[in-house]
Design a protein around this motif. Structure first.
Motif, PDB file in Angstrom:
ATOM      1  N   THR A   1       1.246  -3.416  -1.583  1.00  0.00           N
ATOM      2  CA  THR A   1       1.907  -3.908  -2.785  1.00  0.00           C
ATOM      3  C   THR A   1       2.344  -2.720  -3.628  1.00  0.00           C
ATOM      4  OG1 THR A   1       0.658  -5.980  -2.847  1.00  0.00           O
ATOM      5  CG2 THR A   1       1.594  -5.225  -4.932  1.00  0.00           C
ATOM      6  N   LEU A   2       3.593  -2.726  -4.067  1.00  0.00           N
ATOM      7  CA  LEU A   2       4.089  -1.699  -4.981  1.00  0.00           C
ATOM      8  C   LEU A   2       4.009  -2.237  -6.402  1.00  0.00           C
ATOM      9  CD1 LEU A   2       7.305  -0.381  -3.161  1.00  0.00           C
ATOM     10  CD2 LEU A   2       4.932   0.321  -2.859  1.00  0.00           C
ATOM     11  N   VAL A   3       3.508  -1.417  -7.306  1.00  0.00           N
ATOM     12  CA  VAL A   3       3.391  -1.801  -8.713  1.00  0.00           C
ATOM     13  C   VAL A   3       4.189  -0.800  -9.529  1.00  0.00           C
ATOM     14  CG1 VAL A   3       1.826  -2.313 -10.617  1.00  0.00           C
ATOM     15  CG2 VAL A   3       1.066  -2.692  -8.256  1.00  0.00           C
ATOM     16  N   GLY A   4       5.217  -1.266 -10.207  1.00  0.00           N
ATOM     17  CA  GLY A   4       6.072  -0.393 -11.003  1.00  0.00           C
ATOM     18  C   GLY A   4       5.885  -0.663 -12.482  1.00  0.00           C
ATOM     19  N   ILE A   5       5.357   0.319 -13.207  1.00  0.00           N
ATOM     20  CA  ILE A   5       5.161   0.168 -14.655  1.00  0.00           C
ATOM     21  C   ILE A   5       5.988   1.200 -15.421  1.00  0.00           C
ATOM     22  CG2 ILE A   5       2.953  -1.046 -14.526  1.00  0.00           C
ATOM     23  CD1 ILE A   5       1.502   1.569 -15.045  1.00  0.00           C
TER      24      ILE A   5
ATOM     25  N   ILE B   1       6.482  -6.534  -4.718  1.00  0.00           N
ATOM     26  CA  ILE B   1       6.733  -5.546  -5.758  1.00  0.00           C
ATOM     27  C   ILE B   1       6.443  -6.208  -7.099  1.00  0.00           C
ATOM     28  CG2 ILE B   1       8.403  -4.003  -6.850  1.00  0.00           C
ATOM     29  CD1 ILE B   1       9.941  -3.909  -4.218  1.00  0.00           C
ATOM     30  N   VAL B   2       5.464  -5.674  -7.809  1.00  0.00           N
ATOM     31  CA  VAL B   2       5.069  -6.211  -9.116  1.00  0.00           C
ATOM     32  C   VAL B   2       5.598  -5.262 -10.184  1.00  0.00           C
ATOM     33  CG1 VAL B   2       3.128  -6.851 -10.606  1.00  0.00           C
ATOM     34  CG2 VAL B   2       3.015  -7.287  -8.137  1.00  0.00           C
ATOM     35  N   ILE B   3       6.364  -5.810 -11.104  1.00  0.00           N
ATOM     36  CA  ILE B   3       7.095  -4.992 -12.074  1.00  0.00           C
ATOM     37  C   ILE B   3       6.696  -5.356 -13.495  1.00  0.00           C
ATOM     38  CG2 ILE B   3       9.390  -4.555 -13.057  1.00  0.00           C
ATOM     39  CD1 ILE B   3      10.492  -5.193 -10.210  1.00  0.00           C
ATOM     40  N   MET B   4       6.385  -4.336 -14.314  1.00  0.00           N
ATOM     41  CA  MET B   4       6.422  -4.543 -15.755  1.00  0.00           C
ATOM     42  C   MET B   4       7.803  -4.097 -16.185  1.00  0.00           C
ATOM     43  SD  MET B   4       6.525  -3.345 -19.011  1.00  0.00           S
ATOM     44  CE  MET B   4       7.195  -4.843 -19.704  1.00  0.00           C
TER      45      MET B   4
END
Length: 307
Positions: A121-125, A148-151
């Protein structure tokens, strides 16, 4: 319990520091790699900030430095919110470079993803420049990315433009590439971040929890994402909240487009609830958050930030 393998792309940043603490101390996440991107302040500064945080946390996670500017645009920053260094307010130990890889973030992400035996999982903050470069240079990684989890993004008004949220507004072209990638996306945007508040009484509790809480308290005193007196907005922690306790959110599957050419609306995320654009859903959008559940979860997560 098997841990969820993640790569976190970040631009610390005070609220990034809080989100990273939650992720790195979580027993549910296996953080394989941390990458940096120009955003809140320059890439050099955010990389140094990340290394300082890891020294403070005593965590040994490899770090790869990424994009120093957006794909097509000049860099902008949020030093007015986070201070000139990006993490004003606390005297951190000196950063150690032993965790800093020689690889560029894009190549480090590619290697970690392709070497993994299960999906990552990619997490982009931060801005999505590194993710966009990864997907363009190494499109084969898409099959090995779980989500892909994005803030980032906003349903209603923005905090950088009238309708644009900062992380998307910094590099709209990169965001467009990511949202059009065909990979599952979860968007925890500005709308839920505005409700994910830390109030003065919460800050006082956090200060006394442990050394990490004390550090956060001092950062909070300098943070301009809201007001220390009336509530600080924990935008980036919403991405971690989605990963760790998604039931606190109201979620809607819908199509999200990114505006890149509008003279007044560049960086806007068009969340197409009514199907005007005639496209299949590409994003799970967090449209609301249970504020009481978030507060309880957030305080417990910070209390867990100890060896």
């Amino acid at each position: 319990m098997s841990k969820r393998a993640v790569i976190i792309d970040t631009d610390p940043g005070i609220d990034d520091a809080v989100a990273l603490a939650i992720a790195l101390y979580s027993e549910a996440l296996d953080v394989r790699l941390l990458t940096t991107v120009a955003g809140n302040v320059s890439c050099d500064k955010v990389t140094n900030n990340l290394l300082k945080l890891l020294a403070f946390f005593k965590k040994e996670i490899p770090v790869a430095k990424g994009a120093a500017r957006p794909l097509l645009r000049e860099a902008i920053d949020a030093s007015d919110v986070h201070g000139l260094s990006g993490m004003e307010g606390y005297d951190f130990p000196e950063a150690s470079n032993h965790l800093l890889l020689e690889e560029h973030a894009v190549e480090a992400m590619y290697r970690v993803i392709m070497e993994a035996t299960s999906k990552i999982t990619l997490v982009g903050i931060g801005p999505l420049t590194n993710f966009a470069l990864l997907l363009r240079i190494h499109p084969e990684v898409a099959e090995k990315i779980d989500e892909i989890v994005i803030m980032g993004g906003a349903i209603a008004g923005g905090n950088k433009g009238v309708t644009s949220e900062f992380n998307i507004a910094v590099d709209p072209e990169a965001a467009k590439i990511v949202f059009e990638s065909g990979i599952k996306i979860a968007m925890a945007g500005l709308d839920v971040g505005l409700k994910a508040l830390v109030f003065p009484e919460d800050s006082e509790k956090i200060k006394l929890m442990n050394p990490v809480g004390d550090m956060m308290y001092h950062l909070f005193k300098k943070y301009r994402g809201g007001s220390f007196a009336t509530g600080l907005k924990m935008y980036d922690s919403c991405a971690m909240a989605y990963l760790l306790k998604p039931e606190m959110f109201e979620l809607v599957d819908t199509y999200v487009a990114v505006e890149t050419t509008g003279a007044l609306t560049s960086g806007t995320t068009l969340v197409d609830f009514k199907g005007y654009l005639g496209q299949a859903a590409n994003t799970k959008v967090c449209v609301d958050i249970d504020e009481a559940v978030f507060k309880s979860w957030f305080l417990a997560a910070i209390e867990n930030c100890k060896e």
